[in-house]
Scaffold this motif. Structure first.
Motif, PDB file in Angstrom:
ATOM      1  N   TYR A 109       0.884  -1.166   0.000  1.00 56.91           N
ATOM      2  CA  TYR A 109       0.000   0.000   0.000  1.00 56.91           C
ATOM      3  C   TYR A 109       0.919   1.211   0.000  1.00 56.91           C
ATOM      4  CZ  TYR A 109      -3.371   3.496   1.589  1.00 56.91           C
ATOM      5  OH  TYR A 109      -4.157   4.606   1.682  1.00 56.91           O
ATOM      6  N   VAL A 110       0.677   2.170  -0.885  1.00 55.65           N
ATOM      7  CA  VAL A 110       1.490   3.385  -0.905  1.00 55.65           C
ATOM      8  C   VAL A 110       0.621   4.591  -0.545  1.00 55.65           C
ATOM      9  CG1 VAL A 110       3.359   2.656  -2.429  1.00 55.65           C
ATOM     10  CG2 VAL A 110       1.233   3.458  -3.436  1.00 55.65           C
ATOM     11  N   PRO A 111       0.958   5.261   0.551  1.00 51.31           N
ATOM     12  CA  PRO A 111       0.246   6.472   0.959  1.00 51.31           C
ATOM     13  C   PRO A 111       0.914   7.700   0.368  1.00 51.31           C
ATOM     14  CG  PRO A 111       1.779   5.851   2.672  1.00 51.31           C
ATOM     15  CD  PRO A 111       1.951   4.840   1.558  1.00 51.31           C
ATOM     16  N   VAL A 112       0.320   8.851   0.578  1.00 54.97           N
ATOM     17  CA  VAL A 112       0.868  10.110   0.089  1.00 54.97           C
ATOM     18  C   VAL A 112       2.280  10.344   0.622  1.00 54.97           C
ATOM     19  CG1 VAL A 112      -0.177  11.439   1.964  1.00 54.97           C
ATOM     20  CG2 VAL A 112       0.408  12.588  -0.180  1.00 54.97           C
ATOM     21  N   GLU A 113       2.590   9.783   1.789  1.00 57.32           N
ATOM     22  CA  GLU A 113       3.922   9.972   2.369  1.00 57.32           C
ATOM     23  C   GLU A 113       5.051   9.539   1.445  1.00 57.32           C
ATOM     24  OE1 GLU A 113       1.170  10.034   5.860  1.00 57.32           O
ATOM     25  OE2 GLU A 113       1.322   8.851   4.023  1.00 57.32           O
ATOM     26  N   LEU A 114       4.760   8.634   0.519  1.00 51.83           N
ATOM     27  CA  LEU A 114       5.780   8.176  -0.419  1.00 51.83           C
ATOM     28  C   LEU A 114       6.451   9.343  -1.130  1.00 51.83           C
ATOM     29  CD1 LEU A 114       7.266   6.099  -2.248  1.00 51.83           C
ATOM     30  CD2 LEU A 114       5.240   6.128  -3.722  1.00 51.83           C
ATOM     31  N   VAL A 115       5.661  10.357  -1.517  1.00 52.63           N
ATOM     32  CA  VAL A 115       6.214  11.456  -2.309  1.00 52.63           C
ATOM     33  C   VAL A 115       6.932  12.493  -1.451  1.00 52.63           C
ATOM     34  CG1 VAL A 115       4.451  11.138  -4.085  1.00 52.63           C
ATOM     35  CG2 VAL A 115       4.071  12.827  -2.267  1.00 52.63           C
ATOM     36  N   MET A 116       6.935  12.301  -0.120  1.00 55.04           N
ATOM     37  CA  MET A 116       7.575  13.268   0.782  1.00 55.04           C
ATOM     38  C   MET A 116       8.864  12.756   1.409  1.00 55.04           C
ATOM     39  SD  MET A 116       4.265  14.411   2.986  1.00 55.04           S
ATOM     40  CE  MET A 116       2.633  14.171   2.331  1.00 55.04           C
ATOM     41  N   HIS A 117       9.063  11.439   1.385  1.00 56.52           N
ATOM     42  CA  HIS A 117      10.176  10.837   2.126  1.00 56.52           C
ATOM     43  C   HIS A 117      11.532  11.452   1.791  1.00 56.52           C
ATOM     44  CE1 HIS A 117       9.352   7.108   4.618  1.00 56.52           C
ATOM     45  NE2 HIS A 117       8.181   7.678   4.457  1.00 56.52           N
ATOM     46  N   LYS A 118      11.818  11.613   0.529  1.00 53.22           N
ATOM     47  CA  LYS A 118      13.136  12.102   0.145  1.00 53.22           C
ATOM     48  C   LYS A 118      13.340  13.549   0.591  1.00 53.22           C
ATOM     49  CE  LYS A 118      16.528  11.288  -3.417  1.00 53.22           C
ATOM     50  NZ  LYS A 118      16.793  10.656  -4.713  1.00 53.22           N
ATOM     51  N   ALA A 119      12.310  14.378   0.431  1.00 54.16           N
ATOM     52  CA  ALA A 119      12.411  15.786   0.836  1.00 54.16           C
ATOM     53  C   ALA A 119      12.606  15.913   2.336  1.00 54.16           C
ATOM     54  CB  ALA A 119      11.163  16.548   0.396  1.00 54.16           C
ATOM     55  N   LEU A 120      12.014  15.001   3.092  1.00 53.34           N
ATOM     56  CA  LEU A 120      12.108  15.030   4.551  1.00 53.34           C
ATOM     57  C   LEU A 120      13.317  14.263   5.075  1.00 53.34           C
ATOM     58  CD1 LEU A 120       8.326  14.474   5.329  1.00 53.34           C
ATOM     59  CD2 LEU A 120       9.617  16.585   5.702  1.00 53.34           C
ATOM     60  N   LYS A 121      14.091  13.672   4.137  1.00 53.33           N
ATOM     61  CA  LYS A 121      15.279  12.897   4.501  1.00 53.33           C
ATOM     62  C   LYS A 121      14.939  11.715   5.418  1.00 53.33           C
ATOM     63  CE  LYS A 121      18.673  16.626   3.902  1.00 53.33           C
ATOM     64  NZ  LYS A 121      17.821  17.453   3.068  1.00 53.33           N
ATOM     65  N   LEU A 122      13.752  11.151   5.188  1.00 49.05           N
ATOM     66  CA  LEU A 122      13.339   9.971   5.946  1.00 49.05           C
ATOM     67  C   LEU A 122      13.875   8.705   5.299  1.00 49.05           C
ATOM     68  CD1 LEU A 122       9.614  10.924   6.655  1.00 49.05           C
ATOM     69  CD2 LEU A 122      11.497  10.918   8.300  1.00 49.05           C
ATOM     70  N   SER A 123      13.968   8.711   3.973  1.00 49.81           N
ATOM     71  CA  SER A 123      14.494   7.574   3.221  1.00 49.81           C
ATOM     72  C   SER A 123      14.728   8.038   1.785  1.00 49.81           C
ATOM     73  CB  SER A 123      13.496   6.404   3.227  1.00 49.81           C
ATOM     74  OG  SER A 123      12.403   6.670   2.365  1.00 49.81           O
ATOM     75  N   ASP A 124      15.208   7.136   0.954  1.00 48.99           N
ATOM     76  CA  ASP A 124      15.404   7.458  -0.465  1.00 48.99           C
ATOM     77  C   ASP A 124      14.187   7.087  -1.308  1.00 48.99           C
ATOM     78  OD1 ASP A 124      17.968   8.502  -0.172  1.00 48.99           O
ATOM     79  OD2 ASP A 124      18.898   6.521  -0.266  1.00 48.99           O
ATOM     80  N   LEU A 125      13.090   6.711  -0.666  1.00 51.06           N
ATOM     81  CA  LEU A 125      11.888   6.330  -1.389  1.00 51.06           C
ATOM     82  C   LEU A 125      11.342   7.505  -2.194  1.00 51.06           C
ATOM     83  CD1 LEU A 125      10.044   4.283   1.377  1.00 51.06           C
ATOM     84  CD2 LEU A 125      11.057   3.352  -0.711  1.00 51.06           C
ATOM     85  N   GLN A 126      10.888   7.210  -3.403  1.00 51.23           N
ATOM     86  CA  GLN A 126      10.252   8.193  -4.268  1.00 51.23           C
ATOM     87  C   GLN A 126       9.430   7.419  -5.294  1.00 51.23           C
ATOM     88  OE1 GLN A 126      13.187  10.177  -6.905  1.00 51.23           O
ATOM     89  NE2 GLN A 126      14.712   8.906  -5.864  1.00 51.23           N
ATOM     90  N   PRO A 127       8.602   8.104  -6.086  1.00 51.87           N
ATOM     91  CA  PRO A 127       7.746   7.375  -7.033  1.00 51.87           C
ATOM     92  C   PRO A 127       8.488   6.408  -7.942  1.00 51.87           C
ATOM     93  CG  PRO A 127       6.993   9.627  -6.845  1.00 51.87           C
ATOM     94  CD  PRO A 127       8.260   9.538  -6.044  1.00 51.87           C
ATOM     95  N   GLU A 128       9.669   6.771  -8.406  1.00 48.70           N
ATOM     96  CA  GLU A 128      10.386   5.896  -9.339  1.00 48.70           C
ATOM     97  C   GLU A 128      10.901   4.611  -8.688  1.00 48.70           C
ATOM     98  OE1 GLU A 128      14.971   7.560  -9.329  1.00 48.70           O
ATOM     99  OE2 GLU A 128      13.579   8.327 -10.834  1.00 48.70           O
ATOM    100  N   THR A 129      10.758   4.511  -7.359  1.00 45.16           N
ATOM    101  CA  THR A 129      11.162   3.286  -6.654  1.00 45.16           C
ATOM    102  C   THR A 129      10.254   2.119  -7.010  1.00 45.16           C
ATOM    103  OG1 THR A 129      11.931   4.647  -4.793  1.00 45.16           O
ATOM    104  CG2 THR A 129      11.621   2.298  -4.364  1.00 45.16           C
TER     105      THR A 129
END
Length: 323
Positions: free
Chosen positions: A96-116
């Motif tokens: 399941y992918v929540p909206v948080e996916l598109v924020m992770h990299k900007a927030l330096k939480l992980s390297d996750l992003q849509p292209e993952t």
């Protein structure tokens, strides 16, 4: 000439053998051969979990194989999503992918992003709702803001994890109204709501469906819905905009597979997801939980997620999230 003919025949036979024994794992008509797992990157009981479970039920009926849901909370969704990103791209491990996916990299939480990921489809939009204990000394969002202004830093607002959409919703409200909250992160919305019902915090800005049980039990009250329109499940609750607070925030959710999943498998999963999301059972379930059904296909969801990635990266670069 005879040797060439024999060699060609051997090559053709080898190709035929390979096609015969590899195609079934990719063919749309034969996938899946076994159980499919959907990872929910948050605790049980929240909007993400509830959505995944009803979708899993619909997909299981369509795919003819068990579709099980496993919760892997942590890191504002990063733990669960990352575990799927690292898994074999064969269609048997989804997330399941929540909206948080598109924020992770900007927030330096992980390297996750849509292209993952390879996207399967979007299913929902999740409106935010400012919710407080039923006996709180304020009955409108305006009164809540006035109280927060008089008590800077004392109003504890729970969220579903540092950097989560609900954390950002509260931070946006905070900045919009020039108040200071004490942001309290939890591993998902459900434990944040539990803390609110126990009066360990003063408010949450999670989805309306996630507080519905508390509202129905007479323990919580929703002060405002943070979307342009009122929530059909709570028609008497005004929007923040109606109440004079010009702010709107909503999450969204969908499903994805590890990058590199074969297209025939993605197509099969996408078709199954669309069928599950189109069912009357799902529509009724989602409406009763304060969410909105919004289906997007694999390609549509991919474009939307990439657009959201740009939007939130621009937004977050201008925000200082409260600690």
């Amino acid at each position: 000439m005879k040797k060439v003919t024999l060699l060609s025949a051997a090559v053709s036979a080898t190709a035929l053998f390979a096609a015969t024994f590899s195609a079934p794992t990719l063919a749309q008509g034969t996938f899946p051969q076994r159980e499919v797992t959907i990872v929910v990157p948050f605790n049980p009981g929240g909007a993400s979990d509830m959505t995944a479970r009803i979708i899993a039920k619909g997909m299981e009926a369509d795919l003819g194989k068990p579709v099980v849901v496993v919760n892997k909370p942590g890191g504002s969704g990063g733990v669960g999503m990352s575990s799927v990103a690292r898994s074999t791209p064969d269609g048997y491990m989804l997330t399941y992918v929540p909206v948080e996916l598109v924020m992770h990299k900007a927030l330096k939480l992980s390297d996750l992003q849509p292209e993952t990921f390879d996207f399967i489809g979007q299913t929902t939009v999740v409106p935010a709702a400012l919710t407080v204990p039923v006996d709180a000394p304020y009955n409108t969002i305006a009164e809540f803001i006035k109280y927060a202004q008089a008590n800077p830093g004392k109003v504890r607002v729970g969220n579903s994890g540092a950097g989560s959409i609900w954390h950002i919703a509260a931070s946006a409200l905070e900045q919009n109204q020039k108040v200071t909250f004490n942001h309290i992160p939890f591993e998902g919305a459900a434990p944040a709501v539990t803390a609110l019902m126990g009066k360990h915090i003063e408010a949450v800005t999670v989805n309306a469906g996630e507080v519905k049980a508390g509202v129905d039990a007479g323990k919580l009250k929703i002060l405002a819905i943070m979307t342009p329109e009122r929530d059909p499940a709570f028609p008497k609750v005004p929007t923040a905009i109606e109440s004079g607070v010009k702010i709107e925030f909503a999450g969204w959710g969908g499903f994805a597979a590890p990058k590199g999943t074969p297209k025939p498998v993605l197509d099969r999963l996408s078709a199954s997801l669309k069928k599950a999301a189109s069912s009357e059972e799902f529509k009724t379930f989602i409406a009763s939980r304060g969410m909105v059904v919004h289906y997007r296909s694999s390609e549509e969801f991919k474009k939307f997620a990439n657009d959201q990635y740009v939007f939130f990266n621009n937004l977050l670069s201008k925000m200082e999230l409260g600690k």
